[in-house]
Design an enzyme around this catalytic site. Sequence first.
Site, PDB file in Angstrom:
ATOM      1  N   LYS A 278      19.156  42.809  97.271  1.00  0.00           N
ATOM      2  CA  LYS A 278      18.915  44.205  96.871  1.00  0.00           C
ATOM      3  C   LYS A 278      18.562  45.036  98.098  1.00  0.00           C
ATOM      4  O   LYS A 278      19.056  46.143  98.278  1.00  0.00           O
ATOM      5  CB  LYS A 278      17.765  44.292  95.872  1.00  0.00           C
ATOM      6  CG  LYS A 278      18.138  43.829  94.499  1.00  0.00           C
ATOM      7  CD  LYS A 278      18.377  44.970  93.547  1.00  0.00           C
ATOM      8  CE  LYS A 278      19.129  44.408  92.396  1.00  0.00           C
ATOM      9  NZ  LYS A 278      19.293  45.053  91.219  1.00  0.00           N
ATOM     10  N   LYS A 362      37.142  36.083  90.003  1.00  0.00           N
ATOM     11  CA  LYS A 362      36.351  35.369  89.001  1.00  0.00           C
ATOM     12  C   LYS A 362      36.434  36.093  87.660  1.00  0.00           C
ATOM     13  O   LYS A 362      36.359  37.322  87.613  1.00  0.00           O
ATOM     14  CB  LYS A 362      34.906  35.334  89.518  1.00  0.00           C
ATOM     15  CG  LYS A 362      33.901  34.821  88.532  1.00  0.00           C
ATOM     16  CD  LYS A 362      32.498  34.859  89.132  1.00  0.00           C
ATOM     17  CE  LYS A 362      31.481  34.752  87.999  1.00  0.00           C
ATOM     18  NZ  LYS A 362      30.106  34.721  88.423  1.00  0.00           N
ATOM     19  N   LYS A 365      33.301  40.057  82.902  1.00  0.00           N
ATOM     20  CA  LYS A 365      33.375  41.201  81.981  1.00  0.00           C
ATOM     21  C   LYS A 365      33.591  42.509  82.748  1.00  0.00           C
ATOM     22  O   LYS A 365      34.444  43.314  82.405  1.00  0.00           O
ATOM     23  CB  LYS A 365      32.056  41.255  81.204  1.00  0.00           C
ATOM     24  CG  LYS A 365      32.048  42.309  80.155  1.00  0.00           C
ATOM     25  CD  LYS A 365      32.012  41.707  78.780  1.00  0.00           C
ATOM     26  CE  LYS A 365      32.258  42.795  77.774  1.00  0.00           C
ATOM     27  NZ  LYS A 365      32.543  42.310  76.455  1.00  0.00           N
TER      28      LYS A 365
HETATM   29  P1  ADP Z   1      27.943  36.153  85.928  1.00  0.00           P
HETATM   30  O1  ADP Z   1      27.844  34.808  86.557  1.00  0.00           O
HETATM   31  O2  ADP Z   1      29.283  36.791  86.047  1.00  0.00           O
HETATM   32  O3  ADP Z   1      26.793  37.065  86.249  1.00  0.00           O
HETATM   33  P2  ADP Z   1      26.683  35.534  83.450  1.00  0.00           P
HETATM   34  O4  ADP Z   1      25.391  35.672  84.149  1.00  0.00           O
HETATM   35  O5  ADP Z   1      26.862  36.208  82.153  1.00  0.00           O
HETATM   36  O6  ADP Z   1      27.877  35.953  84.368  1.00  0.00           O
HETATM   37  O7  ADP Z   1      27.029  33.995  83.329  1.00  0.00           O
HETATM   38  C1  ADP Z   1      26.469  33.112  82.424  1.00  0.00           C
HETATM   39  C2  ADP Z   1      26.907  31.740  82.845  1.00  0.00           C
HETATM   40  O8  ADP Z   1      28.327  31.634  82.820  1.00  0.00           O
HETATM   41  C3  ADP Z   1      26.487  31.369  84.262  1.00  0.00           C
HETATM   42  O9  ADP Z   1      26.048  30.029  84.264  1.00  0.00           O
HETATM   43  C4  ADP Z   1      27.725  31.528  85.085  1.00  0.00           C
HETATM   44  O10 ADP Z   1      27.745  30.634  86.186  1.00  0.00           O
HETATM   45  C5  ADP Z   1      28.818  31.184  84.069  1.00  0.00           C
HETATM   46  N1  ADP Z   1      30.039  31.936  84.395  1.00  0.00           N
HETATM   47  C6  ADP Z   1      30.230  33.267  84.308  1.00  0.00           C
HETATM   48  N2  ADP Z   1      31.481  33.621  84.673  1.00  0.00           N
HETATM   49  C7  ADP Z   1      32.114  32.471  85.007  1.00  0.00           C
HETATM   50  C8  ADP Z   1      33.429  32.155  85.477  1.00  0.00           C
HETATM   51  N3  ADP Z   1      34.364  33.072  85.662  1.00  0.00           N
HETATM   52  N4  ADP Z   1      33.709  30.866  85.727  1.00  0.00           N
HETATM   53  C9  ADP Z   1      32.789  29.904  85.536  1.00  0.00           C
HETATM   54  N5  ADP Z   1      31.550  30.134  85.099  1.00  0.00           N
HETATM   55  C10 ADP Z   1      31.196  31.388  84.838  1.00  0.00           C
END
Ligand code: ADP
Length: 503
Positions: A278, A362, A365
Amino acid sequence: MDETVKKYLNELKKMGIEYQILEHPQLISVEKVQEYLGYGMADAGATLLMKADEKFVAIIRRGDTKLDNNKVKIFLGVENLGMATEEEFAKITGVPSGAASVYIKGLPTYIDKKVFEKKYINAGSGSLLVTLRYKTSDLKKIPGVKIVDFTEIKSDEKISKTIIGKKRILSGITPSGDGSLHIGNYLGAVRQFIELAKNNECFLFVADIHALTTVQKREELEKNIETLILNELSLLGDLTNITFFRQSDVPMHTELQSILNNVTSLGLIKRAHAYKDKLQKNQTEEDINMGLFNYPILMAADILLYKTDMVPVGRDQKQHIEITRDIADSFNKTFNKKIFKLPEPFIPQEVAVVLGTDGKRKMSKSLGNIISIFDDEAVIKKQVMSTYTDPTRKHATDPGHIEGNMVFTYLDFFGEKKRVEELKGLYKEGKVGDVEVKNFLFETLMKYFAPARARYQELKSNPQQVKKILIEGAEKAREVARATMVEVREAVGLTNQYSFFKY
Ligand code: ADP
Ligand code: TRP
């Protein structure tokens, strides 16, 4: 070396079984032990103590194989088959779970034939600190031993889950996003948790207090939490070994955080990535709230409250687990009492990041390159149809490429293997079009997630059911948290004759 092992070695000698003694620190998984000793999982022998109807049997399988329960049932002529419970294990073997030796006196022993494809195999000794390297041909000398065909080779992914004994696993998910999960989340996180929950005691919570660091609009937070709860519960399905709860339903998290603040140095927290990132993003200290700064201490409280063995997390969270270990150690040393267990991160190596439908970044969303799980069919169909395939291919009759083709990447995860291989062959020869393979992917996903989607509808229209799960989860979580807090309060000096507080 302890007496149990010495006695066991003597018995081996009497039977004429050769062995080599390999000593090592106590590590959490067979994989870690093997890694430490410089071997792979195919060189490990695991003793499974199983209950077949009312009888106990020992089954030795190679570390890289998995048991086909049906084969075992048919062979033994039993109807019920399951792993022995922790108590049964302790009673029968007299050693800690995970330390079972290959030969357990008085127990019918079955050795899977894949064990004998190896000349030597590393297996249990009765102690978690000693592994024995056996000459496999010698194992045939075990009295009454039967050589059987009970297993198949595991995929790499499953191997890393060969954890010694039953562990307490905990993980948290922050409802900072809108709470809806996509297939990337499923493959990267949820799936591992479901796998771990098969044989371990799991705690999974919605880290709603953590979310306050970034989400500070009541309606938004409530909606995120609701969606996340419904998504998670629908994907998890069976909650037999999982305690699912909301962090804010267990006030001990914040209570412990307050106490841990005092054994945590400013320097340690200043080194945390989330905060440092940050600052680097041109944010000043004025823009960073203390919730964010203290995030690692609350996370440490989350983990330590439950005396967690292992925390399955994404790679980005590894530092937080290290900080947790530092804090736990510092508390134990300061108050001269071993109250907290030092947790280990569990980051399955094979979980690469799942790329999005653009085939470049990756799946996320915010990038709009996701395939959702719980959206309407029409939405998912559209996402699948826009998935990146092979840009060099102009017509369905052109030979196509599989590498980097996201439709096949996803099919590799979700599709039926034989059909997927067939389609790959046809695709490479230019005998099947993009639309056809995309339709197949869509159908595959619908089928794969059908049970979860049905649960989602059910839970959504039945909030009472969700509430019940959360109440039960919170009660169970509070029970464990309370026990730890009693110890903590005692250790730091908050309980004396003038203390009246009762949980
Ligand atoms: P991000 O990692 O994009 O911030 P989240 O915090 O919502 O997304 O992720 C929740 C879980 O899903 C985490 O353990 C993250 O490592 C996994 N995850 C999210 N996006 C992916 C992806 N494209 N491929 C593999 N794992 C993912
Ligand atoms: N910080 C974690 C994440 O962003 C979520 C989390 C909070 C967590 N507390 C935890 C994960 C305790 C594991 C254990 O993903």
